[in-house]
Design an enzyme around this catalytic site. Sequence first.
Site, PDB file in Angstrom:
ATOM      1  N   ASN A   1      33.669  31.943  45.934  1.00 57.56           N
ATOM      2  CA  ASN A   1      34.899  32.093  45.352  1.00 57.56           C
ATOM      3  C   ASN A   1      35.828  31.239  45.181  1.00 57.56           C
ATOM      4  O   ASN A   1      36.577  30.965  43.953  1.00 57.56           O
ATOM      5  CB  ASN A   1      35.762  33.102  46.296  1.00 57.56           C
ATOM      6  CG  ASN A   1      35.429  34.592  46.495  1.00 57.56           C
ATOM      7  OD1 ASN A   1      34.550  34.926  45.570  1.00 57.56           O
ATOM      8  ND2 ASN A   1      35.940  35.359  47.341  1.00 57.56           N
TER       9      ASN A   1
ATOM     10  N   CYS B   1      41.488  37.809  47.511  1.00 55.66           N
ATOM     11  CA  CYS B   1      40.325  37.209  47.847  1.00 55.66           C
ATOM     12  C   CYS B   1      40.619  35.560  47.461  1.00 55.66           C
ATOM     13  O   CYS B   1      40.596  34.888  48.424  1.00 55.66           O
ATOM     14  CB  CYS B   1      39.251  37.674  47.112  1.00 55.66           C
ATOM     15  SG  CYS B   1      39.041  39.306  47.385  1.00 55.66           S
TER      16      CYS B   1
ATOM     17  N   PHE C   1      35.477  33.136  33.519  1.00 57.36           N
ATOM     18  CA  PHE C   1      36.431  32.128  34.408  1.00 57.36           C
ATOM     19  C   PHE C   1      36.997  31.085  33.971  1.00 57.36           C
ATOM     20  O   PHE C   1      37.291  30.085  34.735  1.00 57.36           O
ATOM     21  CB  PHE C   1      35.941  32.204  35.875  1.00 57.36           C
ATOM     22  CG  PHE C   1      36.003  33.524  36.632  1.00 57.36           C
ATOM     23  CD1 PHE C   1      35.209  34.622  36.160  1.00 57.36           C
ATOM     24  CD2 PHE C   1      36.658  33.664  37.694  1.00 57.36           C
ATOM     25  CE1 PHE C   1      35.078  35.619  36.887  1.00 57.36           C
ATOM     26  CE2 PHE C   1      37.046  34.899  38.455  1.00 57.36           C
ATOM     27  CZ  PHE C   1      36.267  36.005  37.878  1.00 57.36           C
TER      28      PHE C   1
ATOM     29  N   GLU D   1      37.056  43.510  42.554  1.00 58.12           N
ATOM     30  CA  GLU D   1      37.997  44.724  42.694  1.00 58.12           C
ATOM     31  C   GLU D   1      37.939  45.343  41.042  1.00 58.12           C
ATOM     32  O   GLU D   1      38.195  44.614  40.040  1.00 58.12           O
ATOM     33  CB  GLU D   1      39.471  44.423  43.150  1.00 58.12           C
ATOM     34  CG  GLU D   1      39.460  44.387  44.498  1.00 58.12           C
ATOM     35  CD  GLU D   1      41.021  43.997  44.925  1.00 58.12           C
ATOM     36  OE1 GLU D   1      41.787  44.595  44.500  1.00 58.12           O
ATOM     37  OE2 GLU D   1      40.898  43.640  46.270  1.00 58.12           O
TER      38      GLU D   1
ATOM     39  N   LYS E   1      43.316  33.504  49.512  1.00 58.19           N
ATOM     40  CA  LYS E   1      43.153  33.373  50.860  1.00 58.19           C
ATOM     41  C   LYS E   1      41.927  32.641  51.222  1.00 58.19           C
ATOM     42  O   LYS E   1      41.909  31.850  52.313  1.00 58.19           O
ATOM     43  CB  LYS E   1      43.374  34.611  51.818  1.00 58.19           C
ATOM     44  CG  LYS E   1      41.911  35.518  51.582  1.00 58.19           C
ATOM     45  CD  LYS E   1      42.294  36.696  52.670  1.00 58.19           C
ATOM     46  CE  LYS E   1      41.154  37.654  52.535  1.00 58.19           C
ATOM     47  NZ  LYS E   1      39.806  37.328  52.792  1.00 58.19           N
TER      48      LYS E   1
ATOM     49  N   ARG F   1      48.734  42.665  45.900  1.00 58.14           N
ATOM     50  CA  ARG F   1      48.571  41.684  46.827  1.00 58.14           C
ATOM     51  C   ARG F   1      48.283  40.178  46.465  1.00 58.14           C
ATOM     52  O   ARG F   1      47.604  40.228  45.539  1.00 58.14           O
ATOM     53  CB  ARG F   1      47.344  41.792  47.989  1.00 58.14           C
ATOM     54  CG  ARG F   1      47.827  42.932  49.125  1.00 58.14           C
ATOM     55  CD  ARG F   1      46.807  43.219  49.838  1.00 58.14           C
ATOM     56  NE  ARG F   1      45.416  43.866  49.328  1.00 58.14           N
ATOM     57  CZ  ARG F   1      44.170  43.865  49.653  1.00 58.14           C
ATOM     58  NH1 ARG F   1      44.257  43.637  51.005  1.00 58.14           N
ATOM     59  NH2 ARG F   1      43.156  44.178  48.996  1.00 58.14           N
TER      60      ARG F   1
ATOM     61  N   ASP G   1      38.882  53.964  60.470  1.00 52.96           N
ATOM     62  CA  ASP G   1      39.702  52.959  60.418  1.00 52.96           C
ATOM     63  C   ASP G   1      41.110  53.266  61.328  1.00 52.96           C
ATOM     64  O   ASP G   1      41.112  54.373  61.859  1.00 52.96           O
ATOM     65  CB  ASP G   1      40.307  53.199  59.060  1.00 52.96           C
ATOM     66  CG  ASP G   1      41.187  52.056  58.424  1.00 52.96           C
ATOM     67  OD1 ASP G   1      40.821  51.328  57.228  1.00 52.96           O
ATOM     68  OD2 ASP G   1      42.177  51.795  58.792  1.00 52.96           O
TER      69      ASP G   1
ATOM     70  N   GLY H   1      46.058  31.001  31.934  1.00 47.72           N
ATOM     71  CA  GLY H   1      47.284  31.864  32.004  1.00 47.72           C
ATOM     72  C   GLY H   1      48.120  31.564  33.192  1.00 47.72           C
ATOM     73  O   GLY H   1      48.387  30.650  34.099  1.00 47.72           O
TER      74      GLY H   1
ATOM     75  N   PHE I   1      30.005  40.411  47.126  1.00 49.11           N
ATOM     76  CA  PHE I   1      30.641  39.902  45.959  1.00 49.11           C
ATOM     77  C   PHE I   1      31.127  40.905  44.915  1.00 49.11           C
ATOM     78  O   PHE I   1      30.797  40.692  43.841  1.00 49.11           O
ATOM     79  CB  PHE I   1      29.403  38.985  45.364  1.00 49.11           C
ATOM     80  CG  PHE I   1      28.758  37.956  46.336  1.00 49.11           C
ATOM     81  CD1 PHE I   1      29.131  36.862  46.603  1.00 49.11           C
ATOM     82  CD2 PHE I   1      27.522  38.511  46.929  1.00 49.11           C
ATOM     83  CE1 PHE I   1      28.788  35.822  47.494  1.00 49.11           C
ATOM     84  CE2 PHE I   1      26.988  37.372  47.857  1.00 49.11           C
ATOM     85  CZ  PHE I   1      27.675  36.264  48.106  1.00 49.11           C
TER      86      PHE I   1
END
Length: 449
Positions: A227, A279, A268, A156, A282, A346, A30, A272, A153
């Site tokens: 997504n 993800c 999904f 988090e 963006k 984020r 990195d 709310g 896929f």
Amino acid sequence: MRISVIGCGYVGLVTGACLAEAGHEVVCTDINTERIAQLNAGGVPIYEEHLGEILASARKSGKISYTANIGDAIRSGDAIFICVGTPPKDSGEADLSAIDHVARQIAAEAQSSKLVVEKSTVPARTGLELSRALKAYSRGDARKFRVASNPEFLREGTAVYDFFHPDRIVVGVEDVSTAEELREIYRPILERKFHCPVHQGACPPAAKAEFLVTTINSAELIKHASNSFLALKISYANVIADLCERIGADVEEVTHAMGLDPRIGTQFLKAGLGFGGFCFPKDVQAFIHLSATVGVDFEILKATERVNKQRIERFLEKIHKALWVVKGKRIAVLGLAFKANTDDIRFAPALDVVKKLLDEGAVLHASDPEAIAGTRKLFPQIEYHDDPYETLRNADAALVCTEWDIFKKMDWDRAGKLMARKLVIDGRNLYSPKHMRELGFEYYSFGRE
Ligand code: UGA
């Protein structure tokens, strides 16, 4: 196989750790040298369930190592997984400069033939550009590199689980032999021969993952299309919630019944505060941008984005309506992370809410099981509490912004006794309106009376 992973963020670190657990020899690198130092010292720079355990076991078995020297990392791997960030530009277009930079470094540093795997989420046709860059910067010696797209896929919070229990592994390739190389890398996962840290090596029987071989363009499109569809589903549920409020119906009842149709599915459809994270927001933007560049007007996706942005305004309207004047009010914010089980803030909807309330002069107290440290850097003026009940002490209102379990299980009878005013505005529909009212709360949520 020997595998190099470039980029030690959520995707890179989980990919590297899980491939090491599956038996490969992994070297991670990195540009963030502090992160490499932390990993070398046995630290885990992000919160992700089970990641610490597998990093520790891979370290012990010598299957994983870290270097700040990208050249060393590139030279050591037979396959190189690119897991760098592709953040949005102001225009919504994905910023691919990190991918371009890595491509040039691979071309310059590699001394032997390499399989270069694009794991970062990228717009369709990036693979073609990647191939072109590798060829141009290796002075035409294109035989050195085989390029593939292998979108992830992983959610988090459950990324380690998802890695070991995929429903599909998609590989976009230019030729069959590259697909076979990738099948070999994933063989332990496909044949379920790994020590699963989630189930301690005894996973319940599951349907086998589909190994799908596609073109590179299709693989890239599959990721954005997946997504974006999930984001669209959330926005759809949110518009249904708005309708329910106007008509006098209950969104939970409506979406539950809708979801029982297997063609729709129950997941999904939770109304709310909307979607956040690094993800969906963006990827939706990048997909809209990509479509426009090829002359396709992706109107429904634009609406998806618009509806999602309106969630914050709708939540603030509820706060204003309930609290009247916000200035000087002590408001308790429960949840800062963009969703439960992560420390990631984020594009977190909670932070949009927090920013607006601070601008209006509210006095904020906040709690989150994992995201306090990150939020404190952005908003030092907020008072943070590890204990959610302390956050609620003397509060004029409680806002629920993230669906953490600890908030779902709150004892509101106890909490109500600590608050200055028994007012809860729930951005995640965590509680039963009837129960909250029985406890004496003024309670507002999305799409329910
Ligand atoms: C998402 C996808 O689910 C993964 O499959 C994908 O690999 C990943 O993006 C990625 O591109 O790397 P993630 O961003 O971790 O994963 O989060 P999700 O669990 O999908 O949730 C996204 C957002 O939608 C969260 O803010 C969540 O609170 C919100 N959400 C989710 C809703 O508002 N309603 C729902 O019904 C579901």
